[in-house]
Design an enzyme around this catalytic site. Structure first.
Site, mmCIF file in Angstrom:
data_model
loop_
_atom_site.group_PDB
_atom_site.id
_atom_site.type_symbol
_atom_site.label_atom_id
_atom_site.label_comp_id
_atom_site.label_asym_id
_atom_site.label_seq_id
_atom_site.Cartn_x
_atom_site.Cartn_y
_atom_site.Cartn_z
ATOM 1 N N GLU A 192 -45.760 75.979 -41.053
ATOM 2 C CA GLU A 192 -47.095 76.111 -41.314
ATOM 3 C C GLU A 192 -47.543 77.435 -41.885
ATOM 4 O O GLU A 192 -48.386 78.213 -41.391
ATOM 5 C CB GLU A 192 -47.842 75.873 -39.952
ATOM 6 C CG GLU A 192 -47.587 74.449 -39.496
ATOM 7 C CD GLU A 192 -48.384 74.234 -38.043
ATOM 8 O OE1 GLU A 192 -49.187 74.951 -37.835
ATOM 9 O OE2 GLU A 192 -48.460 72.958 -37.566
ATOM 10 N N GLU A 222 -44.318 67.383 -36.883
ATOM 11 C CA GLU A 222 -44.941 67.563 -35.433
ATOM 12 C C GLU A 222 -46.156 66.704 -35.523
ATOM 13 O O GLU A 222 -46.853 66.453 -36.436
ATOM 14 C CB GLU A 222 -45.692 69.216 -35.519
ATOM 15 C CG GLU A 222 -44.773 69.953 -35.217
ATOM 16 C CD GLU A 222 -45.447 71.624 -35.055
ATOM 17 O OE1 GLU A 222 -46.714 71.452 -34.475
ATOM 18 O OE2 GLU A 222 -44.867 72.450 -35.279
#
Ligand code: GCO
Length: 471
Positions: free
Chosen positions: A192, A375
């Site tokens: 991320e 995720e």
């Protein structure tokens, strides 16, 4: 209400779709393609603890969490889930649930306490033991090289605002892969990058706590460069490794669908989503950010960033709803989700169909690369039920509905290959400390005792079936 509607829609389109024999078997169940990979994700600072053990150097998250007022209740990752010592129990929990893959992260400051220079063999030994334990349990290790715990020594040299970090990261990647790469064949570069840039370097709510649009954009560009340099270096090693990276992708919508909010949504989309996707897949900076990146981009940068990858990991939690906000980092801000959308414990909108949308967009605009959902999960409160079990029914619904949304995308041609729940254990949730619970397994903060929740058993059942029951 919304959940029921969604389920019904999934069931109806399932019945009508042209399905392969494996998917067609049971009308009451949704089955994933053969070979679909099931697992979970964690990260080093959130679970390992042992921050002073065996020569680990300090990270930016050690510094940040010890700075008064930065993390709720003054919580730190000093103990976290004590995974550093209890990893065999955690691997056994994964194995018992039938998981076949585990994405964990390697703490850069365990391996290189100063970020560059001398290697700390004892730090690498930990990952060596973990990898061996995973392989013995039949679980594929998916090490991620960076999940936010930058060595403090590198922060002192400018961290992600210094473009030299591309070389530092590529060197570190080669050290780790050099040690574990005889048994690990799958490597994840970053986790991320847009979140690191926005919260850590723009808004200042994550480590290292920097603020401002310019530092945010610098962190975006230099993470892209570092990712490119590491991909190139690991590819050049010629070991046949499978290489990829992980982006947080959240479709952005104008609040209320209003025209007046459209520009804000487009800009935030560029910052959050396109800043990672467009340079990597198309070798270009998103148009709306051209002026921000212009002072940073040097000849050759975009070629370095545009590396071929073998897979893309995406982390999906919800859509984002944006509107103009003069106080916002880019002049935009979060607004409410459409009426009726449920929320998780920490207030994030629950929008499984946004995942279908996101996966289909990767098919349309980015060449449909092999994708793993690396995720997805939620913070919900759990409690001990009358039978003495840890109950978390809302998490089960959350995971189930997102699996159905992923399956809907597969039916429409998305290249989704596997699923990693966030996360195995209740852990250190960054600025929220231990107040949030994302785990399939409870962790008693005093005794560190692990107690699987109802969602753990439910997920194990989904893995066994390679699918989800609709009834
Ligand atoms: C992220 C990180 C995780 C978080 C999870 C829940 O997406 O922020 O990858 O470390 O803990 O997403 O917020």
């Amino acid at each position: 209400m919304r959940r029921r509607t969604f389920l019904k829609a999934a069931a109806t389109s399932l019945a009508g779709a042209r399905l392969g024999p494996a998917l067609a078997q049971a009308p009451d169940a949704v089955r994933f393609p053969d070979g679909f990979l099931w697992g979970c994700s964690t990260s080093s600072y959130q679970i390992e603890g042992a921050t002073g053990a065996d020569g680990r150097g300090p990270s930016v998250w050690d510094t940040f969490s010890r700075t008064p007022g930065k993390v709720l209740n003054g919580d730190t990752g000093d103990t976290a889930c004590d995974h550093y010592n209890r990893w065999p129990e955690d691997v056994a929990l994964m194995a018992r649930a039938g998981m076949r893959a585990y994405r964990f992260s390697v703490a850069w400051p365990r391996v290189l306490p100063n970020g560059t220079g001398p290697v700390n063999a004892a730090g690498l030994d930990f990952y060596d033991r973990l990898v061996d334990g995973l392989l013995k349990a039949g679980i594929e290790p998916w090490p991620c090289l960076y999940h936010w715990d930058l060595p403090q020594a590198l922060q002192d040299r400018g961290g992600w605002t210094n473009r030299e970090i591309a070389g530092w990261f590529a060197d570190y990647a080669q050290v780790v892969a050099g040690r574990l790469g005889d048994r690990v064949s799958r490597w994840v570069m970053l986790n991320e990058p847009s979140v690191v840039a926005i919260f850590g370097h723009g808004m200042g709510t994550h480590a290292p706590g920097l603020t401002g649009r310019a530092t945010c954009v610098a962190a975006l560009h230099h993470q892209n460069l570092a990712q490119g340099a590491a991909l190139q270096a690991l590819r050049a090693a010629g070991r046949g490794w499978t290489l990829g990276t992980v982006l947080s992708l959240q479709p952005v919508k104008p609040v209320g669908g209003l025209e007046a909010n459209r520009a804000a949504a487009a800009l935030w989309d560029a910052v959050w989503n396109r800043s990672g996707l467009d340079p990597l897949f198309h070798g270009r900076i998103p148009e709306l950010l051209a002026a921000d990146f212009e002072p940073l981009v040097r000849p050759g940068d975009l070629e370095l960033i545009r590396q071929p990858i073998d897979f893309l990991g995406i982390n999906y939690y919800s859509r984002m709803h944006q509107q103009p906000d003069s106080g916002g980092l880019f002049g935009t801000g979060y607004g409410p989700a459409p009426e009726g959308v449920k929320r998780t414990g920490m207030g994030w909108p629950v929008e499984p169909d946004g995942l279908t949308e996101q996966l289909l967009e990767l098919r349309e605009r980015y060449g449909n690369p092999p994708v793993y959902l690396t995720e997805n999960g939620a913070d919900y409160y759990d409690w001990i039920g009358p039978e003495g079990k840890a109950e978390d029914g809302e998490r089960i619904f959350f995971i189930r509905d997102h699996l159905l949304a992923g399956h809907a995308a597969i039916r429409q041609g998305a290249n989704l290959k596997g699923w990693f729940v966030w996360t195995l254990l209740d852990n250190f949730e960054w600025a929220d400390g231990y107040s949030r619970r994302f785990g399939l397994v409870q962790v008693d903060r005093q005794t560190m005792t692990r107690t699987p929740k109802a969602s753990y058993h439910w997920y194990a059942d989904a893995i066994r079936r390679n699918g989800v029951m609709l009834a």
